[in-house]
Every structure is written in structure tokens, then in C-alpha cells.
Scaffold this motif. Structure first.
Motif, PDB file in Angstrom:
ATOM      1  N   TYR A   1      47.527  45.830  43.788  1.00  0.00           N
ATOM      2  CA  TYR A   1      46.114  45.983  44.158  1.00  0.00           C
ATOM      3  C   TYR A   1      45.289  46.323  42.928  1.00  0.00           C
ATOM      4  O   TYR A   1      44.238  45.742  42.674  1.00  0.00           O
ATOM      5  CB  TYR A   1      45.967  47.042  45.252  1.00  0.00           C
ATOM      6  CG  TYR A   1      44.751  47.939  45.149  1.00  0.00           C
ATOM      7  CD1 TYR A   1      43.455  47.414  45.214  1.00  0.00           C
ATOM      8  CD2 TYR A   1      44.886  49.314  45.001  1.00  0.00           C
ATOM      9  CE1 TYR A   1      42.344  48.241  45.124  1.00  0.00           C
ATOM     10  CE2 TYR A   1      43.785  50.142  44.905  1.00  0.00           C
ATOM     11  CZ  TYR A   1      42.514  49.602  44.963  1.00  0.00           C
ATOM     12  OH  TYR A   1      41.429  50.428  44.851  1.00  0.00           O
ATOM     13  N   GLN A   2      45.804  47.267  42.112  1.00  0.00           N
ATOM     14  CA  GLN A   2      45.036  47.656  40.931  1.00  0.00           C
ATOM     15  C   GLN A   2      45.010  46.518  39.907  1.00  0.00           C
ATOM     16  O   GLN A   2      44.030  46.359  39.183  1.00  0.00           O
ATOM     17  CB  GLN A   2      45.617  48.937  40.320  1.00  0.00           C
ATOM     18  CG  GLN A   2      45.661  50.057  41.347  1.00  0.00           C
ATOM     19  CD  GLN A   2      45.229  51.422  40.818  1.00  0.00           C
ATOM     20  OE1 GLN A   2      44.755  51.537  39.701  1.00  0.00           O
ATOM     21  NE2 GLN A   2      45.389  52.439  41.640  1.00  0.00           N
ATOM     22  N   GLY A   3      46.074  45.728  39.872  1.00  0.00           N
ATOM     23  CA  GLY A   3      46.113  44.574  38.981  1.00  0.00           C
ATOM     24  C   GLY A   3      45.074  43.536  39.375  1.00  0.00           C
ATOM     25  O   GLY A   3      44.381  42.967  38.529  1.00  0.00           O
ATOM     26  N   MET A   4      44.952  43.325  40.675  1.00  0.00           N
ATOM     27  CA  MET A   4      43.955  42.384  41.188  1.00  0.00           C
ATOM     28  C   MET A   4      42.549  42.855  40.813  1.00  0.00           C
ATOM     29  O   MET A   4      41.728  42.094  40.312  1.00  0.00           O
ATOM     30  CB  MET A   4      44.133  42.290  42.712  1.00  0.00           C
ATOM     31  CG  MET A   4      43.222  41.367  43.456  1.00  0.00           C
ATOM     32  SD  MET A   4      41.721  42.164  44.062  1.00  0.00           S
ATOM     33  CE  MET A   4      42.369  43.279  45.300  1.00  0.00           C
ATOM     34  N   LEU A   5      42.297  44.153  41.029  1.00  0.00           N
ATOM     35  CA  LEU A   5      40.992  44.715  40.667  1.00  0.00           C
ATOM     36  C   LEU A   5      40.752  44.637  39.162  1.00  0.00           C
ATOM     37  O   LEU A   5      39.647  44.333  38.708  1.00  0.00           O
ATOM     38  CB  LEU A   5      40.922  46.182  41.076  1.00  0.00           C
ATOM     39  CG  LEU A   5      40.406  46.504  42.458  1.00  0.00           C
ATOM     40  CD1 LEU A   5      40.257  48.004  42.601  1.00  0.00           C
ATOM     41  CD2 LEU A   5      39.069  45.814  42.676  1.00  0.00           C
ATOM     42  N   ALA A   6      41.823  44.910  38.407  1.00  0.00           N
ATOM     43  CA  ALA A   6      41.708  44.892  36.949  1.00  0.00           C
ATOM     44  C   ALA A   6      41.292  43.502  36.463  1.00  0.00           C
ATOM     45  O   ALA A   6      40.466  43.368  35.560  1.00  0.00           O
ATOM     46  CB  ALA A   6      43.020  45.324  36.307  1.00  0.00           C
ATOM     47  N   GLU A   7      41.872  42.467  37.079  1.00  0.00           N
ATOM     48  CA  GLU A   7      41.474  41.093  36.743  1.00  0.00           C
ATOM     49  C   GLU A   7      39.987  40.889  37.013  1.00  0.00           C
ATOM     50  O   GLU A   7      39.266  40.337  36.190  1.00  0.00           O
ATOM     51  CB  GLU A   7      42.250  40.091  37.617  1.00  0.00           C
ATOM     52  CG  GLU A   7      43.695  39.951  37.291  1.00  0.00           C
ATOM     53  CD  GLU A   7      43.982  38.692  36.464  1.00  0.00           C
ATOM     54  OE1 GLU A   7      45.137  38.537  36.111  1.00  0.00           O
ATOM     55  OE2 GLU A   7      43.068  37.890  36.179  1.00  0.00           O
ATOM     56  N   LEU A   8      39.559  41.348  38.186  1.00  0.00           N
ATOM     57  CA  LEU A   8      38.176  41.092  38.599  1.00  0.00           C
ATOM     58  C   LEU A   8      37.161  41.786  37.696  1.00  0.00           C
ATOM     59  O   LEU A   8      36.096  41.244  37.433  1.00  0.00           O
ATOM     60  CB  LEU A   8      37.958  41.522  40.053  1.00  0.00           C
ATOM     61  CG  LEU A   8      38.663  40.666  41.107  1.00  0.00           C
ATOM     62  CD1 LEU A   8      38.464  41.248  42.504  1.00  0.00           C
ATOM     63  CD2 LEU A   8      38.139  39.234  41.059  1.00  0.00           C
ATOM     64  N   VAL A   9      37.466  43.002  37.237  1.00  0.00           N
ATOM     65  CA  VAL A   9      36.485  43.730  36.415  1.00  0.00           C
ATOM     66  C   VAL A   9      36.797  43.665  34.918  1.00  0.00           C
ATOM     67  O   VAL A   9      36.052  44.200  34.110  1.00  0.00           O
ATOM     68  CB  VAL A   9      36.353  45.217  36.836  1.00  0.00           C
ATOM     69  CG1 VAL A   9      35.896  45.327  38.276  1.00  0.00           C
ATOM     70  CG2 VAL A   9      37.663  45.962  36.612  1.00  0.00           C
TER      71      VAL A   9
END
Length: 305
Positions: free
Chosen positions: A141-149
DNA sequence: GCATGTCAAGTTGTG
DNA sequence: CACAACTTGACATGC
């Protein structure tokens, strides 16, 4: 376009004085409503938090702070077994995605380094399958968010020892191999104050090419025979060999160094606690202090003179 | 209003 | 053996 040469200070998660707040919600509270209502509430909170993150970055840029740690529950309860959700489930999904994209380009234009620091429940050295599964889900989940931001670092602690450090570190390495690329490429290990010192982690990190975040306060709580400048040097060459900027943490003990309760963080950083070998270096130092932005600005002023 | 207890999750050390 | 500490706060509840 801002370009940081030399020390770059980082602010952690929240603010003391600046009126920027992040909202939260518990699973228990959510479970009182039906799904549709839950998603409306969550959408509200997520949108609010994305706007707060935007404001955080504006503040950080204005005050020439070079890094920001994003709080873990930016999207509260996203991976919770009962009330978990996906961005696509949220009514305001489109505005939220646009907000995240705006953050990504602002970060890039202003050269602000973003990081995540998943909670203590994330333990890749555990011998329990369930713990590993939950950890991976949260990290993804944090990896997905990290990609987005456009965040560059997902920093975790090693976790438990279970009476056998070598086996624990072996499990850690095996579990790291199985992470998706967005997570693996951002993951860093931080030395902690009870179990894993730089001396334990550096050999592992050096052998698998994983950067180590050096928390000098933890090192002082758990000395391992290595000097601060030795560790700094090895950590720096590790990051540099990966073409990346080194990452440190600093904090001061609330109750001084004498007593036992040295662990709680003080409001501000005592300049005497700032390692002299860090000054002038091109690196990021996250300031872990309860006065938050005030503490970052204060130590920044001190270091300037 | 304000004080207080509660919040998904793991592990360790203290009282 | 229960509980605080960890990066810590925000929220709900009850007065």
C-alpha cells in the motif's frame, strides 16, 4: 527549481504551530455505519489529508526544508481486514488522484525528498506467516502511494530477534527478495534502540545493496563499538554506491542522557547532539523532535552559524 | 468547553 | 504478569 547541496533537513509527519492537520478514523467508528456511508466518510478524510499534504509541501518549500516524512495513516484503515478499501472505491477518487499528482510534480519541481515510515507492526523478520502477510500488504500500500506522490524512501525497522538474530536476519533477507519492485527499490533499514545496531545491519545492507538509514540517537542508546563517524562513512558510501543521497535521523532525549528514560524525544534538538561529521555533507537529516517544524527551523538556524 | 480513555496490527524491556 | 514505548496524535465519550 531548488537544488539541495549540503545538508537537507527533514520534517516528520505533522506540525506543532502551523495550522495543518491530518484527520483520522478508527475501524471501530467506521463499523458503526454501512459500507456506503463508510466510503463517504473515508473519502472525506482522504481528500482532507491529501489537501493537508499539499499544504505541508508548500510550507516545506517556503521554509527551505528539504524533506518531508508522510504519516502512515494518510489514507486511514486502507488495508484493514474489515473496513479496508481501494482508492477507486472512494466517491472523490478523481479529485484525490489529481491531488496526489499535483503533489508529485510539486515535489519534483522543488526537489523535496519524500519518505514513508511504516509503523512498528511491519516486521519482515517475523517467523509468523500472518505477520509477514500483513506487513507485505501494508508495504505494498505504501509502495503504491509512494509511486503516486513520487516518494523515494520507505524506511522500516528490522523488528524482533526471537532469541536468534542470525535466523531473524535471514528471514528478513528472504522476505525482502519477494517484495514487488516499487517497494523493494524504496525500502531502507533503520538501526533501532533495542535490538539491531549499525554493526548488525551494515553487513546485511552492504551484501544485498539495501540502503541503511542511520539514526544516531538510537545508536547512542544501543552502542555497538562502532564510532559515529565510522558508521556515517559506511552508510554514506552505501547510499552513494546506489547513486542516492544518504539519509540520517537526529533527535535529542527529553530527559537528558544521564537517566534511564533517554528514549522519549525532546521538543528541540540540542545542537551538541548533532554529529559534527554530518555538517557540510550532502545528505538528508530527518529531525525527530516534538516541536516539529519549529525544531527544524531552529536547528537549521543554528547550523547556519 | 475540557478531561479522559481508546485506537488493527508486533516486540521488547520495565515496573 | 500487565503495560508502556516505539514517530505520536486524533477522535469519541462523558462530565
Amino acid at each position: 527549481m531548488k537544488d539541495y547541496k549540503g545538508l537537507r533537513l527533514g520534517l516528520c509527519c505533522i506540525f506543532r504551530k502551523e495550522p495543518i492537520k491530518f484527520r483520522q478514523i478508527t475501524a471501530k467508528a467506521l463499523l458503526q455505519s454501512h459500507r456506503e456511508e463508510q466510503l463517504l466518510l473515508l473519502s472525506d478524510i482522504c481528500l482532507h489529508n491529501v489537501k493537508s499534504l499539499q499544504k505541508s509541501l508548500y510550507f516545506v518549500a517556503e521554509n527551505e526544508i528539504g524533506a518531508f516524512r508522510i504519516l502512515s495513516p494518510l489514507f486511514p484503515r486502507l488495508t484493514h481486514p474489515q473496513v479496508g478499501y481501494q482508492l477507486e472505491d472512494l466517491p472523490d477518487m478523481e479529485i484525490i488522484r489529481n491531488g496526489l499528482e499535483e503533489i508529485r510534480s510539486f515535489r519534483q519541481d522543488h526537489d523535496i525528498r519524500l519518505s514513508f515510515h511504516p509503523d512498528q507492526f511491519n516486521v519482515l523478520s517475523s517467523y509468523r506467516d500472518e505477520v509477514i502477510r500483513n506487513t507485505i500488504r501494508e508495504l505494498e500500500y505504501q509502495g503504491m502511494l509512494a509511486e503516486l506522490v513520487g516518494a523515494e524512501v520507505i524506511n522500516i525497522h528490522t523488528g524482533g530477534v526471537y532469541g536468534d538474530k542470525e535466523s531473524a536476519l535471514n528471514r528478513l533477507q528472504k522476505n525482502i527478495e519477494n517484495l514487488s519492485d516499487p517497494v523493494r527499490s524504496r525500502l531502507t533499514l533503520e538501526n533501532d534502540d533495542v535490538s539491531y545496531s549499525p554493526k548488525d545491519l551494515l553487513p546485511v545492507c552492504e551484501s544485498i545493496g539495501m540502503p541503511m538509514v542511520y539514526d544516531v540517537h538510537h545508536h547512542r542508546c544501543l552502542p555497538d563499538g562502532l564510532s559515529e563517524s565510522e558508521v556515517t562513512e559506511r552508510v554514506v558510501s552505501l547510499w552513494r554506491s546506489l547513486g542516492r543521497e544518504p539519509y540520517f535521523h537526529i533527535s535529542s532525549p527529553r530527559n537528558g542522557w544521564g537517566g534511564r528514560a533517554t528514549r522519549p524525544h525532546a521538543d528541540y534538538i540540542d545542537p551538541a547532539d548533532f554529529p559534527s561529521c554530518w555538517t557540510g555533507m550532502t545528505a538528508t537529516v530527518d529531525v525527530e523532535a516534538k516541536a516539529k517544524e519549529l525544531a527544524v527551523i531552529k536547528i537549521k538556524e543554528t547550523l547556519k552559524s
